[in-house]
Every structure is written in C-alpha cells, then in structure tokens.
Design a protein around this motif. Structure first.
Motif, short mmCIF file in Angstrom:
data_model
loop_
_atom_site.label_atom_id
_atom_site.label_comp_id
_atom_site.label_asym_id
_atom_site.label_seq_id
_atom_site.Cartn_x
_atom_site.Cartn_y
_atom_site.Cartn_z
N ALA A 146 43.47 22.92 28.46
CA ALA A 146 43.26 21.85 27.49
C ALA A 146 42.59 22.50 26.28
O ALA A 146 42.03 23.60 26.41
N PRO A 147 42.64 21.87 25.12
CA PRO A 147 42.00 22.48 23.95
C PRO A 147 40.54 22.83 24.23
O PRO A 147 39.73 21.97 24.59
N GLY A 148 40.22 24.10 24.16
CA GLY A 148 38.86 24.57 24.38
C GLY A 148 38.46 24.75 25.83
O GLY A 148 37.34 25.14 26.12
N VAL A 149 39.36 24.48 26.77
CA VAL A 149 39.05 24.61 28.20
C VAL A 149 39.89 25.76 28.77
O VAL A 149 41.10 25.65 28.91
N THR A 150 39.21 26.87 29.08
CA THR A 150 39.89 28.05 29.61
C THR A 150 39.42 28.29 31.03
O THR A 150 38.23 28.25 31.32
N THR A 151 40.38 28.53 31.92
CA THR A 151 40.07 28.80 33.32
C THR A 151 40.55 30.20 33.67
O THR A 151 41.47 30.73 33.05
N GLN A 152 39.94 30.80 34.68
CA GLN A 152 40.30 32.13 35.15
C GLN A 152 41.16 32.00 36.40
O GLN A 152 40.83 31.23 37.31
N TRP A 153 42.24 32.78 36.46
CA TRP A 153 43.15 32.75 37.59
C TRP A 153 43.47 34.17 38.02
O TRP A 153 43.49 35.08 37.20
N ALA A 154 43.76 34.33 39.29
CA ALA A 154 44.31 35.60 39.77
C ALA A 154 45.74 35.69 39.26
O ALA A 154 46.45 34.69 39.18
N ARG A 155 46.16 36.88 38.88
CA ARG A 155 47.52 37.07 38.36
C ARG A 155 48.56 36.54 39.35
O ARG A 155 49.57 35.97 38.96
N GLN A 156 48.31 36.71 40.64
CA GLN A 156 49.25 36.27 41.67
C GLN A 156 49.37 34.75 41.74
O GLN A 156 50.29 34.24 42.36
N ALA A 157 48.44 34.01 41.12
CA ALA A 157 48.48 32.55 41.15
C ALA A 157 49.40 31.98 40.08
O ALA A 157 49.61 30.77 40.04
#
Length: 110
Positions: free
Chosen positions: A65-76
C-alpha cells in the motif's frame, strides 16, 4: 518374456513424466525469482499483491500500500504480474489501473 518387461515400464512411465514436469516447474520458479527487480508488480504465495521496492539477497521489499513496505523471502514470490519497464524506478508511481485485477499485466499484448 517381453510382456514381463513391458508392464513395469508402462507403470513407471507416468511417474517419470510427472517427476520431469515437477522439476521443470521448480526450475522455472527459481529462475523467475532470480529475475526480481524493483518496480515489478508481484503476487506472493499467500496472495498478497504489491510492487517490488528492493531486493537484497534472499529478501524482497514489497510495497503493499502507499508507504507500507513489507519484507518477504525471495521464495515467497509466486509470480511476476508486470515486467519492469526500462524507465521504472522504485520511486516511480504506477498507473491507476495497474494491479486492479489479478490478471493485470498478463495479457499477451502487454
């Protein structure tokens, strides 16, 4: 004697074909995940849609969402919805219709 060899071969053939298909799919998925670049619209394995903002090793930053960044594993990352454009940058805005449907960017004409 010939029939005793033919029956086991006919039973093993479907197993071999399934195994080959699965390996090919896994290889294609790994290649897709290695091609991740900022600016791409992606869908995660849990169904979250967003825009890649950064890639650092096995971690991918996805803006959901605008301004909302989440971290993910590349495999996800399950699939890339839009290929990166030559002028794309992490700070560039997306078009208003991008991501409006699950099939956004997957039509053959794009």
């Amino acid at each position: 004697m010939g029939i005793e060899l033919l029956i086991p071969l006919l039973l093993l053939l479907p197993l071999l074909l399934i195994t080959m298909r699965t390996r090919r799919q896994q290889r294609e998925m790994a290649q897709m995940q290695q091609r991740l670049t900022p600016g791409q619209e992606v869908m995660t394995t849990s169904g979250v849609f967003g825009t890649v903002r950064g890639v650092d090793g096995d971690r991918v930053s996805v803006e959901v969402a605008p301004g909302v960044t989440t971290q993910w594993a590349r495999q996800a990352i399950a699939r890339i919805l839009t290929p990166p454009s030559p002028g794309d940058s992490p700070d560039a805005g997306s078009s208003p219709d991008a991501g409006s449907s699950p099939d956004a960017g997957t039509s053959p004409g794009r």
